[in-house]
Design a protein around this motif. Structure first.
Motif, PDB file in Angstrom:
ATOM      1  N   GLY A 140       0.836  -1.241  -0.003  1.00 57.60           N
ATOM      2  CA  GLY A 140       0.113   0.186  -0.066  1.00 57.60           C
ATOM      3  C   GLY A 140       1.166   1.188  -0.004  1.00 57.60           C
ATOM      4  N   ILE A 141       2.226   1.271   0.551  1.00 60.63           N
ATOM      5  CA  ILE A 141       2.787   2.441   0.590  1.00 60.63           C
ATOM      6  C   ILE A 141       3.291   3.073  -0.581  1.00 60.63           C
ATOM      7  CG2 ILE A 141       5.074   1.300   0.789  1.00 60.63           C
ATOM      8  CD1 ILE A 141       6.082   3.546   2.731  1.00 60.63           C
ATOM      9  N   VAL A 142       3.096   2.101  -1.903  1.00 62.17           N
ATOM     10  CA  VAL A 142       3.581   2.128  -3.104  1.00 62.17           C
ATOM     11  C   VAL A 142       2.255   2.912  -3.679  1.00 62.17           C
ATOM     12  CG1 VAL A 142       4.012   1.423  -5.339  1.00 62.17           C
ATOM     13  CG2 VAL A 142       5.000   0.093  -3.459  1.00 62.17           C
TER      14      VAL A 142
ATOM     15  N   LEU B 145      12.221   6.470   0.965  1.00 58.73           N
ATOM     16  CA  LEU B 145      13.147   5.481   1.487  1.00 58.73           C
ATOM     17  C   LEU B 145      14.184   6.002   2.329  1.00 58.73           C
ATOM     18  CD1 LEU B 145      13.570   3.404  -1.978  1.00 58.73           C
ATOM     19  CD2 LEU B 145      12.372   2.727   0.024  1.00 58.73           C
ATOM     20  N   VAL B 146      14.695   7.372   2.067  1.00 57.07           N
ATOM     21  CA  VAL B 146      15.503   8.122   2.688  1.00 57.07           C
ATOM     22  C   VAL B 146      14.911   8.189   4.276  1.00 57.07           C
ATOM     23  CG1 VAL B 146      16.941  10.138   3.236  1.00 57.07           C
ATOM     24  CG2 VAL B 146      16.919   8.779   0.951  1.00 57.07           C
ATOM     25  N   ARG B 147      13.853   8.741   4.303  1.00 62.51           N
ATOM     26  CA  ARG B 147      13.287   9.120   5.451  1.00 62.51           C
ATOM     27  C   ARG B 147      12.857   7.921   6.421  1.00 62.51           C
ATOM     28  NH1 ARG B 147      10.457  12.290   1.991  1.00 62.51           N
ATOM     29  NH2 ARG B 147       8.334  11.166   2.089  1.00 62.51           N
ATOM     30  N   THR B 148      12.484   6.846   5.426  1.00 62.07           N
ATOM     31  CA  THR B 148      11.879   5.612   6.344  1.00 62.07           C
ATOM     32  C   THR B 148      13.116   4.680   6.726  1.00 62.07           C
ATOM     33  OG1 THR B 148       9.757   5.900   5.205  1.00 62.07           O
ATOM     34  CG2 THR B 148      10.173   3.832   6.270  1.00 62.07           C
ATOM     35  N   TYR B 149      13.872   4.286   5.765  1.00 62.61           N
ATOM     36  CA  TYR B 149      14.956   3.337   5.944  1.00 62.61           C
ATOM     37  C   TYR B 149      16.419   4.197   5.764  1.00 62.61           C
ATOM     38  CZ  TYR B 149      10.918   0.801   4.764  1.00 62.61           C
ATOM     39  OH  TYR B 149       9.642   0.198   4.747  1.00 62.61           O
ATOM     40  N   GLY B 150      16.421   5.116   6.242  1.00 65.15           N
ATOM     41  CA  GLY B 150      17.841   5.898   6.269  1.00 65.15           C
ATOM     42  C   GLY B 150      19.015   5.209   6.726  1.00 65.15           C
ATOM     43  N   GLU B 151      18.467   4.579   7.898  1.00 60.43           N
ATOM     44  CA  GLU B 151      19.706   3.815   8.597  1.00 60.43           C
ATOM     45  C   GLU B 151      20.195   2.683   7.700  1.00 60.43           C
ATOM     46  OE1 GLU B 151      16.038   1.497   9.198  1.00 60.43           O
ATOM     47  OE2 GLU B 151      16.331   3.523   9.694  1.00 60.43           O
ATOM     48  N   LEU B 152      19.398   2.218   6.804  1.00 59.33           N
ATOM     49  CA  LEU B 152      19.668   1.059   6.137  1.00 59.33           C
ATOM     50  C   LEU B 152      20.608   1.481   4.936  1.00 59.33           C
ATOM     51  CD1 LEU B 152      19.538  -2.052   4.927  1.00 59.33           C
ATOM     52  CD2 LEU B 152      17.437  -1.304   3.861  1.00 59.33           C
ATOM     53  N   LEU B 153      20.258   2.575   4.265  1.00 59.16           N
ATOM     54  CA  LEU B 153      20.927   3.312   3.192  1.00 59.16           C
ATOM     55  C   LEU B 153      22.236   3.748   3.918  1.00 59.16           C
ATOM     56  CD1 LEU B 153      18.199   5.492   1.369  1.00 59.16           C
ATOM     57  CD2 LEU B 153      19.000   3.181   1.113  1.00 59.16           C
ATOM     58  N   ASN B 154      22.281   4.227   4.873  1.00 57.35           N
ATOM     59  CA  ASN B 154      23.665   4.730   5.688  1.00 57.35           C
ATOM     60  C   ASN B 154      24.655   3.648   5.810  1.00 57.35           C
ATOM     61  OD1 ASN B 154      22.628   7.500   5.339  1.00 57.35           O
ATOM     62  ND2 ASN B 154      21.599   7.374   7.537  1.00 57.35           N
ATOM     63  N   ARG B 155      24.187   2.342   5.663  1.00 57.04           N
ATOM     64  CA  ARG B 155      25.331   1.464   5.855  1.00 57.04           C
ATOM     65  C   ARG B 155      26.345   1.464   4.593  1.00 57.04           C
ATOM     66  NH1 ARG B 155      21.473  -3.706   7.713  1.00 57.04           N
ATOM     67  NH2 ARG B 155      20.529  -2.619   9.609  1.00 57.04           N
TER      68      ARG B 155
END
Length: 181
Positions: free
Chosen positions: A3-5, A78-88
């Motif tokens: 649904g987020i999509v 994605l940056v707002r929601t999963y930023g910690e994943l991207l920052n790896r």
């Protein structure tokens, strides 16, 4: 499709084309959900296709152009929601090469029933990556937009080309070459 999509797509349509356009494409699409989406719900991909088709007719933009624009918007989510994943990751090539074996694994932990495309690394060096994309949804332009935004996120540039292996876009190879500045 999660649904987020859908919720983010309609948010983009409202921002770029107005609330009247959102209402119009929902009405013309005759959706089983009636256009009422929750970010955690799951909906049929045919609803997204219908919304895209009617938005394309309304705006005279191709579905590929709309998917690319949507990807640019969705990367911010994605940056707002999963930023910690991207920052790896410290490098866009490394991040894109890890889509299948790391990022999609993490996505499946959150959304176990998510239907994700498959990405296979065909070639990888420090400055070049060739990825094979496979998906029955043929949303390769969405992937292209996300890849461009990935490089932008890291403050780098790349030349990204795609080659349709299957004419319907269900199998595509992306060639990504980092541009040194």
């Amino acid at each position: 499709m999660k649904g987020i999509v859908f919720t983010e797509f309609l948010s983009l349509v409202e921002d770029k084309f107005g609330l009247e356009t959102v209402d119009e494409i929902i009405q013309k699409s005759d959706l089983p959900s009636k256009g009422i989406y929750t970010s955690i719900g799951t909906y049929n991909f045919s609803e997204m296709l219908s919304l895209l088709l009617h938005l394309s007719e309304k705006t005279s933009l191709s579905i590929d152009e709309l998917l690319y624009t949507y990807a640019e918007h969705f990367f911010g989510v994605l940056v707002r929601t999963y930023g910690e994943l991207l920052n790896r990751y410290k490098d866009p090539i490394e991040m894109l090469a890890s889509i299948e074996n790391h990022i999609h694994v993490e996505v499946r932990k959150i959304y176990p029933d998510a239907e994700l495309p498959t990405f296979t690394v065909l070639e990888k060096t420090d400055n070049k990556l060739v990825l094979e994309y496979m998906s029955s949804r043929a949303m390769y332009s969405f992937g292209l937009g996300l890849m461009h935004k990935t490089f932008e996120h890291f403050g780098q540039k790349a030349e990204i080309t795609l080659d349709k292996i299957k004419s319907d876009g269900t199998k595509v190879n992306y060639t990504i070459v980092k541009i040194s500045e």
